[in-house]
Design an enzyme around this catalytic site. Structure first.
Site, PDB file in Angstrom:
ATOM      1  N   CYS A   1       0.836  -1.212   0.000  1.00 39.01           N
ATOM      2  CA  CYS A   1       0.000   0.000   0.000  1.00 39.01           C
ATOM      3  C   CYS A   1       0.865   1.255   0.000  1.00 39.01           C
ATOM      4  CB  CYS A   1      -0.934  -0.023   1.211  1.00 39.01           C
ATOM      5  SG  CYS A   1      -1.998   1.423   1.321  1.00 39.01           S
TER       6      CYS A   1
ATOM      7  N   CYS B   1      -0.492   4.128   2.063  1.00 38.24           N
ATOM      8  CA  CYS B   1      -0.297   3.964   3.511  1.00 38.24           C
ATOM      9  C   CYS B   1       1.156   4.180   3.901  1.00 38.24           C
ATOM     10  CB  CYS B   1      -0.675   2.548   3.958  1.00 38.24           C
ATOM     11  SG  CYS B   1      -2.211   1.950   3.280  1.00 38.24           S
ATOM     12  N   ASP B   2       2.078   3.591   3.150  1.00 36.49           N
ATOM     13  CA  ASP B   2       3.473   3.512   3.609  1.00 36.49           C
ATOM     14  C   ASP B   2       4.445   4.367   2.804  1.00 36.49           C
ATOM     15  OD1 ASP B   2       2.617   1.690   5.469  1.00 36.49           O
ATOM     16  OD2 ASP B   2       3.037  -0.050   4.210  1.00 36.49           O
TER      17      ASP B   2
HETATM   18  C1  LIG Z   1       0.161  -3.783   5.564  1.00 38.77           C
HETATM   19  C2  LIG Z   1      -0.974  -2.768   5.522  1.00 38.77           C
HETATM   20  C3  LIG Z   1      -0.743  -1.481   5.991  1.00 38.77           C
HETATM   21  C4  LIG Z   1      -1.761  -0.535   5.960  1.00 38.77           C
HETATM   22  N1  LIG Z   1      -1.521   0.710   6.449  1.00 38.77           N
HETATM   23  C5  LIG Z   1      -2.512   1.617   6.472  1.00 38.77           C
HETATM   24  C6  LIG Z   1      -2.285   2.924   7.000  1.00 38.77           C
HETATM   25  O1  LIG Z   1      -1.185   3.263   7.439  1.00 38.77           O
HETATM   26  N2  LIG Z   1      -3.333   3.791   6.989  1.00 38.77           N
HETATM   27  C7  LIG Z   1      -4.569   3.459   6.485  1.00 38.77           C
HETATM   28  O2  LIG Z   1      -5.481   4.282   6.540  1.00 38.77           O
HETATM   29  N3  LIG Z   1      -4.798   2.240   5.967  1.00 38.77           N
HETATM   30  C8  LIG Z   1      -3.806   1.320   5.950  1.00 38.77           C
HETATM   31  N4  LIG Z   1      -4.035   0.082   5.398  1.00 38.77           N
HETATM   32  C9  LIG Z   1      -5.344  -0.199   4.816  1.00 38.77           C
HETATM   33  C10 LIG Z   1      -6.365  -0.497   5.938  1.00 38.77           C
HETATM   34  O3  LIG Z   1      -5.827  -1.474   6.797  1.00 38.77           O
HETATM   35  C11 LIG Z   1      -7.684  -0.960   5.351  1.00 38.77           C
HETATM   36  O4  LIG Z   1      -8.165   0.001   4.437  1.00 38.77           O
HETATM   37  C12 LIG Z   1      -8.721  -1.179   6.457  1.00 38.77           C
HETATM   38  O5  LIG Z   1      -8.246  -2.080   7.421  1.00 38.77           O
HETATM   39  C13 LIG Z   1     -10.040  -1.697   5.893  1.00 38.77           C
HETATM   40  O6  LIG Z   1     -10.891  -1.880   6.960  1.00 38.77           O
HETATM   41  P1  LIG Z   1     -12.142  -2.868   6.883  1.00 38.77           P
HETATM   42  O7  LIG Z   1     -12.787  -2.774   8.222  1.00 38.77           O
HETATM   43  O8  LIG Z   1     -12.946  -2.581   5.678  1.00 38.77           O
HETATM   44  O9  LIG Z   1     -11.546  -4.334   6.648  1.00 38.77           O
HETATM   45  P2  LIG Z   1     -10.376  -5.146   7.349  1.00 38.77           P
HETATM   46  O10 LIG Z   1      -9.495  -4.322   8.172  1.00 38.77           O
HETATM   47  O11 LIG Z   1      -9.775  -5.946   6.241  1.00 38.77           O
HETATM   48  O12 LIG Z   1     -11.170  -6.152   8.313  1.00 38.77           O
HETATM   49  C14 LIG Z   1     -11.923  -7.205   7.810  1.00 38.77           C
HETATM   50  C15 LIG Z   1     -12.515  -7.982   8.971  1.00 38.77           C
HETATM   51  O13 LIG Z   1     -13.445  -8.920   8.473  1.00 38.77           O
HETATM   52  C16 LIG Z   1     -13.293 -10.152   9.167  1.00 38.77           C
HETATM   53  N5  LIG Z   1     -13.847 -11.210   8.321  1.00 38.77           N
HETATM   54  C17 LIG Z   1     -13.557 -11.517   7.026  1.00 38.77           C
HETATM   55  N6  LIG Z   1     -14.292 -12.568   6.617  1.00 38.77           N
HETATM   56  C18 LIG Z   1     -15.097 -12.924   7.662  1.00 38.77           C
HETATM   57  C19 LIG Z   1     -16.075 -13.939   7.868  1.00 38.77           C
HETATM   58  N7  LIG Z   1     -16.414 -14.809   6.905  1.00 38.77           N
HETATM   59  N8  LIG Z   1     -16.665 -14.024   9.100  1.00 38.77           N
HETATM   60  C20 LIG Z   1     -16.361 -13.128  10.067  1.00 38.77           C
HETATM   61  N9  LIG Z   1     -15.455 -12.134   9.929  1.00 38.77           N
HETATM   62  C21 LIG Z   1     -14.824 -12.053   8.743  1.00 38.77           C
HETATM   63  C22 LIG Z   1     -11.788 -10.234   9.420  1.00 38.77           C
HETATM   64  O14 LIG Z   1     -11.488 -11.139  10.479  1.00 38.77           O
HETATM   65  C23 LIG Z   1     -11.487  -8.777   9.786  1.00 38.77           C
HETATM   66  O15 LIG Z   1     -11.734  -8.585  11.155  1.00 38.77           O
HETATM   67  C24 LIG Z   1      -3.041  -0.882   5.429  1.00 38.77           C
HETATM   68  C25 LIG Z   1      -3.265  -2.182   4.954  1.00 38.77           C
HETATM   69  C26 LIG Z   1      -2.252  -3.116   5.002  1.00 38.77           C
HETATM   70  C27 LIG Z   1      -2.502  -4.518   4.496  1.00 38.77           C
END
Ligand SMILES: Cc1cc2nc3c(=O)[nH]c(=O)nc-3n(C[C@H](O)[C@H](O)[C@H](O)COP(=O)(O)OP(=O)(O)OC[C@H]3O[C@@H](n4cnc5c(N)ncnc54)[C@H](O)[C@@H]3O)c2cc1C
Length: 326
Positions: free
Chosen positions: A137, A140-141
């Site tokens: 990303c 992000c980084d």
């Molecule tokens: C390495 C890395 C670094 C990042 N750094 C940044 C940063 O510095 N700043 C920033 O703003 N963004 C950053 N991001 C992006 C950010 O993490 C995501 O945009 C954000 O986490 C998305 O949030 P979300 O809640 O949509 O999904 P996610 O954080 O992906 O959470 C998904 C959730 O769904 C659950 N889940 C999935 N399938 C099921 C199922 N069948 N049953 C029950 N639960 C389920 C998982 O367990 C998890 O808890 C980074 C991403 C990565 C990979």
């Protein structure tokens, strides 16, 4: 012993989207249940420094931020269940979800916040150097690679956008692509080719990343020529793998509308999905921004949309009841 849990709102996923939805829903008195999935806290739990989440003057750690969000959600009344949902029935309300544990979750509304996982190259050296020079990303980084030589791997829109974005931080950006042409939109390609700080290495793939030091950090990559097989070394300090994302929507195929890339379709400007009473937020419905703060923002929207939906349902059922009595 399996159990059945019922709530006015079931939230699937415990990343920034799911936990923000939980905070809003709990404060609205809906006593939501959050099914956390196999990655409690979501994607931010696998990163270290987070510098772009508003509200913190100093760099914070991703796992710490998610721990705080969970505590906040619990503090206002949300309940966490550590389970992974493996089947859903959205054909009638309450919606019925079944977990790997065998437990059943019944919800008058459902908020889908299951996120999207970045695709990786699946090299052992990549796994070892994630967060130590290898990232998926740039938004992000990228800031952590100011003035450093970086590569971006991929050939689609994301790769080209990430390469262009990295020129804000670096004067030496190389796009590595395993073919001899890009899949990205023409307009993006034109911007890429016109940029003086980006070069493209065609027909190359990553053979392995190389790290040095204690703690180990990325210092180079070995590139394999996809036509001749020849190996060359490129010295770099950052590598961004930009080969796409996979939304966690397998579970919903055939149950609600997904777009051609598998993301949950929502009505523009809302979190309403094709099934009334089911809402989607965060990366699972957003292939453009994919940030923690945008996930949290749409999580808030989903809780508010669901709350209004429930209020309308409650009003209709009271009205029907009164008409029947009259
Ligand atoms: C390495 C890395 C670094 C990042 N750094 C940044 C940063 O510095 N700043 C920033 O703003 N963004 C950053 N991001 C992006 C950010 O993490 C995501 O945009 C954000 O986490 C998305 O949030 P979300 O809640 O949509 O999904 P996610 O954080 O992906 O959470 C998904 C959730 O769904 C659950 N889940 C999935 N399938 C099921 C199922 N069948 N049953 C029950 N639960 C389920 C998982 O367990 C998890 O808890 C980074 C991403 C990565 C990979």
């Amino acid at each position: 012993m399996t159990a059945t849990h019922s709530s006015r709102m079931i939230i699937l996923g415990s990343g920034p989207a799911g936990l923000t939805a939980a905070i809003y829903a709990a404060r609205a008195g809906l006593a939501p249940i959050v099914v956390q999935g196999i990655q409690p806290g979501g994607q931010l739990t696998i990163t270290t420094d987070v510098e772009n989440y508003p509200g913190f003057a100093d760099v914070i750690q991703g796992p710490w931020l998610m721990e705080q969000m969970q505590k906040q959600a619990e503090h206002v009344g949300a309940r966490m269940e550590w389970d992974h949902i493996s089947s859903v029935d959205l054909s009638q309300r309450p919606f019925r979800l079944t977990g790997d544990s065998g437990n059943v979750y019944l919800g008058d509304t459902l908020v889908i916040a299951t996120g999207a996982q970045a695709r990786w190259l699946d090299l052992p050296t990549e796994e070892r150097l994630k967060g130590k020079g290898v990232s998926a990303c740039a938004t992000c980084d990228g800031f952590f690679y100011r003035g450093k030589k970086v590569i971006v791997i991929g050939g689609g829109n994301t790769a080209v956008e990430e390469a262009l974005y990295m020129t804000n931080h670096s004067h030496d950006v190389t796009l590595i692509h395993r073919r001899d042409s890009l899949r990205a939109e023409k307009i993006l390609q034109e911007r890429l080719f016109a940029h003086p700080n980006i070069k493209v290495l065609w027909n190359r793939e990553i053979a392995r990343f190389l790290g040095e030091g204690t703690p180990e950090v990325l210092v180079a990559a070995e590139l394999r020529d996809t036509t001749s097989g020849a190996i060359e070394r490129i010295d770099i300090e950052g590598a961004f793998v930009a080969i796409g994302h996979v939304p966690a929507t397998e579970l919903f195929k055939g149950h609600l509308e997904l777009d051609s890339d598998g993301y949950v379709k929502v009505q523009t400007g809302t979190t309403h999905t094709s099934v009334p009473g089911v809402f989607a937020c965060g990366d699972v419905m957003d292939k453009t921004y994919r940030q923690a703060v945008t996930a949290a923002g749409t999580g808030c929207m989903a809780a508010l949309d669901a709350e209004r939906f429930l209020a309308e349902m409650d009003f209709e059922s009271v009205e029907t009841h009164l008409l029947q009595e009259a």
